[in-house]
Design a protein around this motif. Structure first.
Motif, PDB file in Angstrom:
ATOM      1  N   ARG A 294      13.718  32.902   3.478  1.00  0.00           N
ATOM      2  CA  ARG A 294      14.015  33.907   4.506  1.00  0.00           C
ATOM      3  C   ARG A 294      14.997  33.312   5.509  1.00  0.00           C
ATOM      4  NH1 ARG A 294       8.808  33.675   3.019  1.00  0.00           N
ATOM      5  NH2 ARG A 294       7.828  35.616   2.268  1.00  0.00           N
ATOM      6  N   SER A 295      16.007  34.088   5.857  1.00  0.00           N
ATOM      7  CA  SER A 295      17.021  33.658   6.824  1.00  0.00           C
ATOM      8  C   SER A 295      16.863  34.492   8.093  1.00  0.00           C
ATOM      9  CB  SER A 295      18.432  33.841   6.260  1.00  0.00           C
ATOM     10  OG  SER A 295      18.607  33.069   5.087  1.00  0.00           O
ATOM     11  N   ALA A 296      16.428  33.841   9.165  1.00  0.00           N
ATOM     12  CA  ALA A 296      16.168  34.545  10.417  1.00  0.00           C
ATOM     13  C   ALA A 296      17.253  34.222  11.436  1.00  0.00           C
ATOM     14  CB  ALA A 296      14.800  34.156  10.970  1.00  0.00           C
ATOM     15  N   ARG A 297      17.928  35.247  11.920  1.00  0.00           N
ATOM     16  CA  ARG A 297      18.929  35.059  12.968  1.00  0.00           C
ATOM     17  C   ARG A 297      18.271  35.270  14.326  1.00  0.00           C
ATOM     18  NH1 ARG A 297      24.315  38.646  13.937  1.00  0.00           N
ATOM     19  NH2 ARG A 297      22.757  40.268  13.587  1.00  0.00           N
ATOM     20  N   LEU A 298      18.444  34.302  15.234  1.00  0.00           N
ATOM     21  CA  LEU A 298      17.750  34.294  16.514  1.00  0.00           C
ATOM     22  C   LEU A 298      18.627  34.879  17.617  1.00  0.00           C
ATOM     23  CD1 LEU A 298      16.142  30.722  16.376  1.00  0.00           C
ATOM     24  CD2 LEU A 298      15.328  32.868  15.359  1.00  0.00           C
ATOM     25  N   LEU A 299      18.116  35.925  18.279  1.00  0.00           N
ATOM     26  CA  LEU A 299      18.817  36.577  19.380  1.00  0.00           C
ATOM     27  C   LEU A 299      17.939  36.551  20.618  1.00  0.00           C
ATOM     28  CD1 LEU A 299      20.067  39.723  17.409  1.00  0.00           C
ATOM     29  CD2 LEU A 299      21.334  37.614  17.850  1.00  0.00           C
ATOM     30  N   PRO A 319      15.175  44.251   8.505  1.00  0.00           N
ATOM     31  CA  PRO A 319      13.945  44.251   9.291  1.00  0.00           C
ATOM     32  C   PRO A 319      14.145  43.414  10.552  1.00  0.00           C
ATOM     33  CG  PRO A 319      13.713  42.832   7.373  1.00  0.00           C
ATOM     34  CD  PRO A 319      15.023  43.548   7.225  1.00  0.00           C
ATOM     35  N   ILE A 320      13.287  43.650  11.557  1.00  0.00           N
ATOM     36  CA  ILE A 320      13.469  42.964  12.825  1.00  0.00           C
ATOM     37  C   ILE A 320      12.120  42.526  13.395  1.00  0.00           C
ATOM     38  CG2 ILE A 320      13.417  45.104  14.198  1.00  0.00           C
ATOM     39  CD1 ILE A 320      15.681  43.815  15.913  1.00  0.00           C
ATOM     40  N   ILE A 321      12.077  41.304  13.921  1.00  0.00           N
ATOM     41  CA  ILE A 321      10.890  40.758  14.573  1.00  0.00           C
ATOM     42  C   ILE A 321      11.156  40.706  16.067  1.00  0.00           C
ATOM     43  CG2 ILE A 321       9.360  38.759  14.785  1.00  0.00           C
ATOM     44  CD1 ILE A 321      10.134  37.996  11.911  1.00  0.00           C
ATOM     45  N   LEU A 322      10.240  41.259  16.858  1.00  0.00           N
ATOM     46  CA  LEU A 322      10.354  41.257  18.317  1.00  0.00           C
ATOM     47  C   LEU A 322       9.234  40.411  18.905  1.00  0.00           C
ATOM     48  CD1 LEU A 322      10.874  45.105  18.858  1.00  0.00           C
ATOM     49  CD2 LEU A 322      12.602  43.385  18.304  1.00  0.00           C
ATOM     50  N   SER A 323       9.584  39.519  19.834  1.00  0.00           N
ATOM     51  CA  SER A 323       8.583  38.635  20.436  1.00  0.00           C
ATOM     52  C   SER A 323       8.760  38.596  21.948  1.00  0.00           C
ATOM     53  CB  SER A 323       8.700  37.223  19.848  1.00  0.00           C
ATOM     54  OG  SER A 323       7.661  36.397  20.339  1.00  0.00           O
ATOM     55  N   VAL A 324       7.679  38.868  22.680  1.00  0.00           N
ATOM     56  CA  VAL A 324       7.745  38.922  24.143  1.00  0.00           C
ATOM     57  C   VAL A 324       6.613  38.114  24.749  1.00  0.00           C
ATOM     58  CG1 VAL A 324       7.524  40.426  26.163  1.00  0.00           C
ATOM     59  CG2 VAL A 324       8.934  41.140  24.248  1.00  0.00           C
ATOM     60  N   VAL A 350       9.760  47.071  11.730  1.00  0.00           N
ATOM     61  CA  VAL A 350       9.651  46.366  13.009  1.00  0.00           C
ATOM     62  C   VAL A 350       8.341  45.587  13.044  1.00  0.00           C
ATOM     63  CG1 VAL A 350       9.521  46.613  15.527  1.00  0.00           C
ATOM     64  CG2 VAL A 350      11.022  48.126  14.195  1.00  0.00           C
ATOM     65  N   PHE A 351       8.423  44.324  13.426  1.00  0.00           N
ATOM     66  CA  PHE A 351       7.248  43.454  13.516  1.00  0.00           C
ATOM     67  C   PHE A 351       7.170  42.913  14.938  1.00  0.00           C
ATOM     68  CE2 PHE A 351       8.647  43.772   9.243  1.00  0.00           C
ATOM     69  CZ  PHE A 351       7.496  43.797   8.467  1.00  0.00           C
ATOM     70  N   ARG A 375      -0.042  38.248  14.878  1.00  0.00           N
ATOM     71  CA  ARG A 375      -0.563  37.302  15.873  1.00  0.00           C
ATOM     72  C   ARG A 375       0.448  36.233  16.233  1.00  0.00           C
ATOM     73  NH1 ARG A 375      -5.740  35.135  12.981  1.00  0.00           N
ATOM     74  NH2 ARG A 375      -4.229  35.289  11.270  1.00  0.00           N
ATOM     75  N   THR A 376       1.247  35.794  15.276  1.00  0.00           N
ATOM     76  CA  THR A 376       2.203  34.715  15.517  1.00  0.00           C
ATOM     77  C   THR A 376       3.552  35.042  14.885  1.00  0.00           C
ATOM     78  OG1 THR A 376       1.664  33.519  13.490  1.00  0.00           O
ATOM     79  CG2 THR A 376       0.328  33.021  15.458  1.00  0.00           C
ATOM     80  N   PHE A 377       4.562  34.325  15.322  1.00  0.00           N
ATOM     81  CA  PHE A 377       5.882  34.487  14.714  1.00  0.00           C
ATOM     82  C   PHE A 377       5.844  34.066  13.249  1.00  0.00           C
ATOM     83  CE2 PHE A 377       9.836  32.400  13.417  1.00  0.00           C
ATOM     84  CZ  PHE A 377      10.687  33.503  13.422  1.00  0.00           C
ATOM     85  N   SER A 378       5.140  32.987  12.930  1.00  0.00           N
ATOM     86  CA  SER A 378       5.062  32.513  11.540  1.00  0.00           C
ATOM     87  C   SER A 378       4.472  33.583  10.636  1.00  0.00           C
ATOM     88  CB  SER A 378       4.226  31.236  11.463  1.00  0.00           C
ATOM     89  OG  SER A 378       4.869  30.171  12.135  1.00  0.00           O
ATOM     90  N   GLU A 379       3.451  34.271  11.136  1.00  0.00           N
ATOM     91  CA  GLU A 379       2.843  35.363  10.359  1.00  0.00           C
ATOM     92  C   GLU A 379       3.852  36.489  10.143  1.00  0.00           C
ATOM     93  OE1 GLU A 379      -0.361  38.866  11.287  1.00  0.00           O
ATOM     94  OE2 GLU A 379      -1.008  36.808  11.761  1.00  0.00           O
ATOM     95  N   ALA A 380       4.592  36.831  11.189  1.00  0.00           N
ATOM     96  CA  ALA A 380       5.581  37.907  11.079  1.00  0.00           C
ATOM     97  C   ALA A 380       6.680  37.541  10.084  1.00  0.00           C
ATOM     98  CB  ALA A 380       6.180  38.200  12.451  1.00  0.00           C
ATOM     99  N   LEU A 381       7.134  36.279  10.129  1.00  0.00           N
ATOM    100  CA  LEU A 381       8.188  35.854   9.213  1.00  0.00           C
ATOM    101  C   LEU A 381       7.692  35.821   7.776  1.00  0.00           C
ATOM    102  CD1 LEU A 381      11.119  34.905   9.081  1.00  0.00           C
ATOM    103  CD2 LEU A 381      10.305  32.555   9.363  1.00  0.00           C
ATOM    104  N   ALA A 382       6.438  35.410   7.586  1.00  0.00           N
ATOM    105  CA  ALA A 382       5.874  35.333   6.238  1.00  0.00           C
ATOM    106  C   ALA A 382       5.734  36.709   5.601  1.00  0.00           C
ATOM    107  CB  ALA A 382       4.521  34.632   6.282  1.00  0.00           C
TER     108      ALA A 382
END
Length: 409
Positions: A294-299, A319-324, A350-351, A375-382
Motif C-alpha cells: 500500500r502506498s500512502a500519501r501524507l497530507l 480511498p482516503i484516511i482521515l485522522s484528527v 473514507v476511513f 481505532r488506529t491508523f495501522s488498522e485503517a491502512l491494513a
C-alpha cells in the motif's frame, strides 16, 4: 559575523549539545529543547544570534513550513542558510536553528503568527513574508483580527521590507503600516474569514480576484507579483512557468511568495526558480510511504482552510484516511470541524481514525458521508486494498503517522 559574547557562546554550545542528545536518544529532533536550554542560560540569546545576519521571517496560518523551505532552498544559491526546517516556530526553535548554523550569513525562520511581533522586535529581521490569516486554534490564538492588528503595530515605522499577499484582506490590513511592501497576488481560496472590512467593519465587495470595502477606502493594492495558474508574472511583466513538484494551488502560491522574497535578497527568478523545482517534500508533507503493498500519501491539514487545500491535492479516485487529534499543538477545541465541507468526499471510501475520531465521525455523519471507523491508523491502512491511498491528518496525528515510518521527509 561578530563574535558572540562568552556567555552567549556557552549557552549556544550547551543548547546544541542538548539538541544532539535529544536526537540520539530518540526523544525528538532537538529543534526545541536546544533553544530552551540556550535561552535559560542567556535570555537575550536570540537577539545576539540574529545580529549581523540577513533574516527573513515567514508567517501565516497555513503554508509557513513549506514557504520557509522554498525560500531556504532558493537562498542556498547565495550561501549557507540557518533555518528551522521542522517547524519549531517559536523563539526556542529560532534559537536552536541559528545556533546550529552559527556562521550562516542568511537566516529563514518560520514564525508562529502570534509570536511574529516579538520575534521581529528581537531579531530586527530585514524581511517579513505574510501569506494568509484564517481561523485556527481559537482556544490558543484568539480572533485572527487581533493577530492582524498586532502585525500592524509591530510593522509600523519599522525599516523591514514586507512581502504580503494582497489577495487576503486581513494580511493586507496587517501589512499596510509597513514602510516598504511588495504586494503579491498569491490567491485566496478560503474567504470565510474576510467578508468584512478590517478597517471599518463594513462589507467587502469581491469581483474575481479584486476586492474593496463598500464603506471606506480600504481596497486591494496593485500587486507587483501575480500568480496566473501555473505561471508567475514578475514586477517587470516577465512570465515564468513554475513547474514545481509540490502539488496544488496553495503550493504555487507559496512558490510565488518565495520568489518575491528571494528577489529582495538579490536573487533573480532565473536563479531561484530551479532550486524551488527541486523540493519534493516538506517535513513529511506530500511524502508517499509504503507498507505491505500500500502506498500512502501524507497530507497535513490543521484548520478549515488547510482541509480545503488538502482536498484540492487529494485524488478523488482513491480511498482516503482521515485522522484528527486535539492535543496542545492542535488546539483542544474541535468545533472547527463543522466549518469544513466534507461533502466533497461523498462517493469515496473514507476511513476515520485519531484520538478525536468520534468528533470527526459525527461531522461526517451529519454531512451524509459514509465512513469506516478505525481505532488506529495501522488498522485503517491494513483495510486498504494494495495500491494507493491518500491520508489527511492534523498536526499531532500527522506526526504520529510520520513516526510510524521513521519520520520520513
Amino acid at each position: 559575523m561578530t563574535q558572540l559574547p562568552l556567555r552567549a557562546q556557552l549557552a549556544s554550545a550547551l543548547g546544541r549539545s542538548a539538541a544532539t542528545l535529544s536526537r540520539m536518544t530518540g526523544r525528538g529532533d532537538g529543534s526545541v529543547i536546544g533553544g530552551r536550554v540556550g535561552l535559560l542560560l542567556e535570555p537575550d540569546l536570540l537577539r545576539k544570534l540574529a545580529r549581523d545576519r540577513r533574516l527573513a521571517l515567514i508567517s501565516a496560518t497555513n503554508g509557513k513550513t513549506t514557504t520557509t523551505r522554498l525560500v531556504t532552498s532558493a537562498l542556498l544559491e547565495l550561501g549557507e542558510v540557518a533555518t528551522n526546517a521542522f517547524g519549531a516556530n517559536m523563539p526556542a526553535g529560532h534559537v536552536s536553528a541559528l545556533s546550529q548554523h552559527k556562521s550562516a550569513p542568511y537566516g529563514v525562520l518560520e514564525v508562529d503568527e502570534k509570536y511574529l511581533p516579538e520575534v521581529l522586535d528581537t531579531t530586527g529581521a530585514g524581511v517579513v513574508c505574510l501569506m494568509n490569516l484564517s481561523r485556527d486554534q481559537m482556544d490558543r490564538a484568539g480572533e485572527i483580527w487581533l493577530l492582524a492588528q498586532k502585525w500592524r503595530r509591530a510593522l509600523a515605522g519599522k525599516p523591514t521590507h514586507v512581502i504580503a499577499n494582497c489577495d487576503d484582506p486581513l494580511v493586507t490590513w496587517g501589512a499596510s503600516t509597513a514602510t516598504q511592501v511588495t504586494w503579491v497576488a498569491g490567491g485566496q481560496r478560503w474567504k470565510e474569514d474576510s467578508w468584512s472590512c478590517p478597517e471599518c467593519g463594513g462589507p467587502l465587495e469581491r469581483k474575481d480576484s479584486d476586492w474593496g470595502c463598500l464603506e471606506c477606502s480600504f481596497r486591494r493594492p496593485q500587486p507587483q507579483w501575480t500568480l496566473d495558474d501555473q505561471v508567475v508574472v514578475d514586477p517587470r511583466g516577465q512570465r515564468w512557468l513554475l513547474d514545481i513538484q509540490l502539488p496544488g494551488l496553495a503550493n504555487r502560491s507559496n512558490a510565488v511568495m518565495a520568489l518575491a522574497v528571494a528577489e529582495v535578497f538579490g536573487l533573480p527568478v532565473d536563479r531561484a526558480l530551479p532550486r524551488l523545482r527541486e523540493v519534493r517534500s516538506v517535513a513529511g508533507r506530500y511524502t508517499t510511504v509504503e507498507r505491505d503493498g500500500r502506498s500512502a500519501r501524507l497530507l497535513l491539514a490543521k484548520n478549515p482552510a488547510g482541509w480545503l487545500e488538502a482536498f484540492d491535492v487529494s485524488d478523488p479516485q482513491l480511498p482516503i484516511i482521515l485522522s484528527v487529534n486535539a492535543q496542545g499543538p492542535d488546539g483542544r477545541d474541535t468545533s472547527w470541524l463543522w466549518d469544513v465541507n466534507y461533502g466533497i468526499l461523498r462517493g469515496r471510501p473514507v476511513f476515520v481514525t485519531g484520538e478525536r475520531r468520534l468528533d470527526l465521525a459525527l461531522r461526517l455523519d451529519v454531512a451524509e458521508v459514509p465512513f469506516t471507523l478505525c481505532r488506529t491508523f495501522s488498522e485503517a491502512l491494513a483495510m486498504q486494498p494494495p495500491g494507493r491511498v491518500d491520508v489527511i491528518a492534523n498536526y499531532t496525528a500527522f506526526q504520529q503517522i510520520r513516526s510510524e515510518f521513521g519520520r520520513a521527509l
